[in-house]
Design a protein around this motif. Sequence first.
Motif, PDB file in Angstrom:
ATOM      1  N   GLN A  74       0.442  -1.439   0.040  1.00 47.75           N
ATOM      2  CA  GLN A  74       0.273  -0.016  -0.557  1.00 47.75           C
ATOM      3  C   GLN A  74       0.736   1.011  -0.154  1.00 47.75           C
ATOM      4  O   GLN A  74       0.339   2.168  -0.288  1.00 47.75           O
ATOM      5  CB  GLN A  74      -0.454  -0.197   1.170  1.00 47.75           C
ATOM      6  CG  GLN A  74      -1.634  -0.733   1.013  1.00 47.75           C
ATOM      7  CD  GLN A  74      -2.392  -0.772   2.941  1.00 47.75           C
ATOM      8  OE1 GLN A  74      -2.222  -1.141   3.664  1.00 47.75           O
ATOM      9  NE2 GLN A  74      -4.045  -0.820   2.195  1.00 47.75           N
ATOM     10  N   GLN A  75       1.826   0.997   0.676  1.00 48.74           N
ATOM     11  CA  GLN A  75       3.055   2.265   0.690  1.00 48.74           C
ATOM     12  C   GLN A  75       3.121   2.781  -1.110  1.00 48.74           C
ATOM     13  O   GLN A  75       3.584   3.953  -0.967  1.00 48.74           O
ATOM     14  CB  GLN A  75       3.275   2.435   1.900  1.00 48.74           C
ATOM     15  CG  GLN A  75       3.345   1.782   3.370  1.00 48.74           C
ATOM     16  CD  GLN A  75       3.937   2.096   4.403  1.00 48.74           C
ATOM     17  OE1 GLN A  75       5.253   2.484   4.162  1.00 48.74           O
ATOM     18  NE2 GLN A  75       4.298   1.641   5.549  1.00 48.74           N
ATOM     19  N   GLN A  76       3.668   2.038  -1.254  1.00 48.84           N
ATOM     20  CA  GLN A  76       4.216   1.501  -1.820  1.00 48.84           C
ATOM     21  C   GLN A  76       3.283   2.149  -3.634  1.00 48.84           C
ATOM     22  O   GLN A  76       3.757   3.089  -4.533  1.00 48.84           O
ATOM     23  CB  GLN A  76       4.970   0.006  -3.403  1.00 48.84           C
ATOM     24  CG  GLN A  76       5.671   0.274  -4.008  1.00 48.84           C
ATOM     25  CD  GLN A  76       6.749  -1.110  -4.880  1.00 48.84           C
ATOM     26  OE1 GLN A  76       6.212  -1.838  -4.357  1.00 48.84           O
ATOM     27  NE2 GLN A  76       7.594  -0.062  -4.843  1.00 48.84           N
ATOM     28  N   ARG A  77       2.365   2.040  -3.807  1.00 49.84           N
ATOM     29  CA  ARG A  77       1.202   2.832  -4.354  1.00 49.84           C
ATOM     30  C   ARG A  77       0.592   4.166  -3.583  1.00 49.84           C
ATOM     31  O   ARG A  77       0.847   4.795  -4.229  1.00 49.84           O
ATOM     32  CB  ARG A  77      -0.084   1.931  -4.411  1.00 49.84           C
ATOM     33  CG  ARG A  77       0.276   0.566  -5.068  1.00 49.84           C
ATOM     34  CD  ARG A  77      -1.452  -0.341  -5.486  1.00 49.84           C
ATOM     35  NE  ARG A  77      -1.382  -1.243  -4.171  1.00 49.84           N
ATOM     36  CZ  ARG A  77      -2.274  -1.411  -3.157  1.00 49.84           C
ATOM     37  NH1 ARG A  77      -3.876  -0.861  -3.502  1.00 49.84           N
ATOM     38  NH2 ARG A  77      -2.297  -2.493  -2.099  1.00 49.84           N
ATOM     39  N   VAL A  78       1.222   4.413  -2.625  1.00 48.58           N
ATOM     40  CA  VAL A  78       0.581   5.875  -2.120  1.00 48.58           C
ATOM     41  C   VAL A  78       2.229   6.666  -2.890  1.00 48.58           C
ATOM     42  O   VAL A  78       1.630   7.937  -3.739  1.00 48.58           O
ATOM     43  CB  VAL A  78       1.153   5.825  -0.561  1.00 48.58           C
ATOM     44  CG1 VAL A  78       1.141   7.640  -0.561  1.00 48.58           C
ATOM     45  CG2 VAL A  78       0.005   5.466  -0.064  1.00 48.58           C
ATOM     46  N   ALA A  79       2.875   6.092  -2.826  1.00 47.20           N
ATOM     47  CA  ALA A  79       4.689   6.503  -3.634  1.00 47.20           C
ATOM     48  C   ALA A  79       4.487   6.781  -4.533  1.00 47.20           C
ATOM     49  O   ALA A  79       5.138   7.676  -5.104  1.00 47.20           O
ATOM     50  CB  ALA A  79       6.136   5.948  -3.599  1.00 47.20           C
ATOM     51  N   ILE A  80       3.573   5.683  -5.386  1.00 39.67           N
ATOM     52  CA  ILE A  80       3.543   5.726  -7.120  1.00 39.67           C
ATOM     53  C   ILE A  80       2.106   6.662  -7.484  1.00 39.67           C
ATOM     54  O   ILE A  80       2.290   7.500  -8.188  1.00 39.67           O
ATOM     55  CB  ILE A  80       3.560   4.303  -7.606  1.00 39.67           C
ATOM     56  CG1 ILE A  80       4.533   3.674  -7.006  1.00 39.67           C
ATOM     57  CG2 ILE A  80       2.575   4.609  -8.623  1.00 39.67           C
ATOM     58  CD1 ILE A  80       3.861   2.506  -7.604  1.00 39.67           C
ATOM     59  N   ALA A  81       1.215   6.902  -6.813  1.00 40.18           N
ATOM     60  CA  ALA A  81       0.369   7.299  -6.601  1.00 40.18           C
ATOM     61  C   ALA A  81       0.751   9.146  -6.622  1.00 40.18           C
ATOM     62  O   ALA A  81       0.782  10.587  -7.609  1.00 40.18           O
ATOM     63  CB  ALA A  81      -0.783   8.442  -6.128  1.00 40.18           C
ATOM     64  N   ARG A  82       1.564   9.325  -5.797  1.00 39.23           N
ATOM     65  CA  ARG A  82       2.675  10.907  -5.631  1.00 39.23           C
ATOM     66  C   ARG A  82       3.067  11.749  -6.345  1.00 39.23           C
ATOM     67  O   ARG A  82       3.293  12.292  -6.867  1.00 39.23           O
ATOM     68  CB  ARG A  82       2.928  10.760  -3.858  1.00 39.23           C
ATOM     69  CG  ARG A  82       3.520  12.566  -3.704  1.00 39.23           C
ATOM     70  CD  ARG A  82       4.468  12.153  -2.613  1.00 39.23           C
ATOM     71  NE  ARG A  82       5.773  11.372  -2.243  1.00 39.23           N
ATOM     72  CZ  ARG A  82       6.642  11.327  -1.497  1.00 39.23           C
ATOM     73  NH1 ARG A  82       6.378  11.142   0.148  1.00 39.23           N
ATOM     74  NH2 ARG A  82       7.292  10.242  -1.115  1.00 39.23           N
ATOM     75  N   ALA A  83       3.720  10.362  -7.078  1.00 38.58           N
ATOM     76  CA  ALA A  83       5.130  10.612  -8.056  1.00 38.58           C
ATOM     77  C   ALA A  83       4.587  11.088  -9.627  1.00 38.58           C
ATOM     78  O   ALA A  83       4.913  11.582 -10.489  1.00 38.58           O
ATOM     79  CB  ALA A  83       5.414   9.682  -8.706  1.00 38.58           C
ATOM     80  N   VAL A  84       3.272  10.710  -9.941  1.00 41.46           N
ATOM     81  CA  VAL A  84       2.708  11.129 -10.646  1.00 41.46           C
ATOM     82  C   VAL A  84       1.488  11.487 -10.949  1.00 41.46           C
ATOM     83  O   VAL A  84       1.110  12.126 -12.135  1.00 41.46           O
ATOM     84  CB  VAL A  84       2.265   9.632 -11.596  1.00 41.46           C
ATOM     85  CG1 VAL A  84       3.369   8.241 -11.968  1.00 41.46           C
ATOM     86  CG2 VAL A  84       0.820   8.824 -11.337  1.00 41.46           C
ATOM     87  N   VAL A  85       1.423  11.966 -10.096  1.00 37.03           N
ATOM     88  CA  VAL A  85      -0.451  13.140  -9.803  1.00 37.03           C
ATOM     89  C   VAL A  85      -0.179  14.292 -10.774  1.00 37.03           C
ATOM     90  O   VAL A  85      -1.434  14.750 -11.287  1.00 37.03           O
ATOM     91  CB  VAL A  85      -0.953  13.207  -8.445  1.00 37.03           C
ATOM     92  CG1 VAL A  85       0.371  14.104  -7.711  1.00 37.03           C
ATOM     93  CG2 VAL A  85      -2.650  13.856  -8.246  1.00 37.03           C
TER      94      VAL A  85
END
Length: 222
Positions: free
Chosen positions: A144-155
């Motif tokens: 889940q943390q990895q998906r937060v990091a991905i969301a933050r990188a691409v938003v």
Amino acid sequence: KHMIRFEEVGFRYGNGPEVLRDVDLDLAPGSFHWLTGASGAGKSTLLKLLHLADHPTRGRVEAFGEDLSELKRRHLPKLRRQIGMVFQDFRLLDHLTVFDNVALPLRLARVRDSSLRKDVGEMLDWVGLADVAGADPRTLSGGQQQRVAIARAVVARPLLLLADEPTGSVDEATGTRILRLFQELHRLGTTVLVATHNELLIERFPHPVLRLEDGQLGLVRA
Ligand code: ADP
Ligand code: ADP
């Protein structure tokens, strides 16, 4: 125009050995590359330089048409906001909720509140984290943390997306889903570079493969 260009770049930590040597790299706008290499080969270091988080100890880095060594310090943040980065260790901010972690790049870019809420909401839906938007990231699983990091990188729709082992903490299905998101961004014009050991994904998504070996960069699959 070049996105990022390296000319004979070398890098060492302190007085240590050169961990990158004579690296030439020209990331053309709209390209998608894999980056591979054994642990310790210098992948994270290369990503750090591509993220403009450090200067090379040798050679030349050009980003979005600007020579990094001639760039005024106050202009650097603006260039760096064009780059989304997924860190291997996520680097989520513990004192912020999941929502606020993902909102961060939009706040830095001074995006209006209404469109910020919409963008972050859509992003969290996409990565399947809408129901934990208010959570402290420390309470989430690694995946889940990895998906937060991905969301933050691409938003914020960066021109360049860099990702360091972005599927390291998720199962195969989620890894494929993350790559589909990257493909979608790539289709919309984002330049992408992903460091990984995941051979399955490299086979499944046939982009050119860059390989670091002994600090030197080569192309192993065009
Ligand atoms: P990787 O899985 O990419 O090999 P590492 O475990 O080597 O990751 O590195 C994790 C973190 O520790 C990184 O931020 C890296 O910069 C830092 N690091 C790695 N090696 C050293 C070292 N010899 N001295 C200090 N920091 C290091
Ligand atoms: P990779 O990501 O391919 O595992 P890294 O870029 O993390 O490789 O590391 C390349 C080399 O640089 C390794 O020998 C590592 O120990 C060293 N290194 C990485 N970060 C640091 C650091 N902060 N200080 C000193 N050495 C480091």
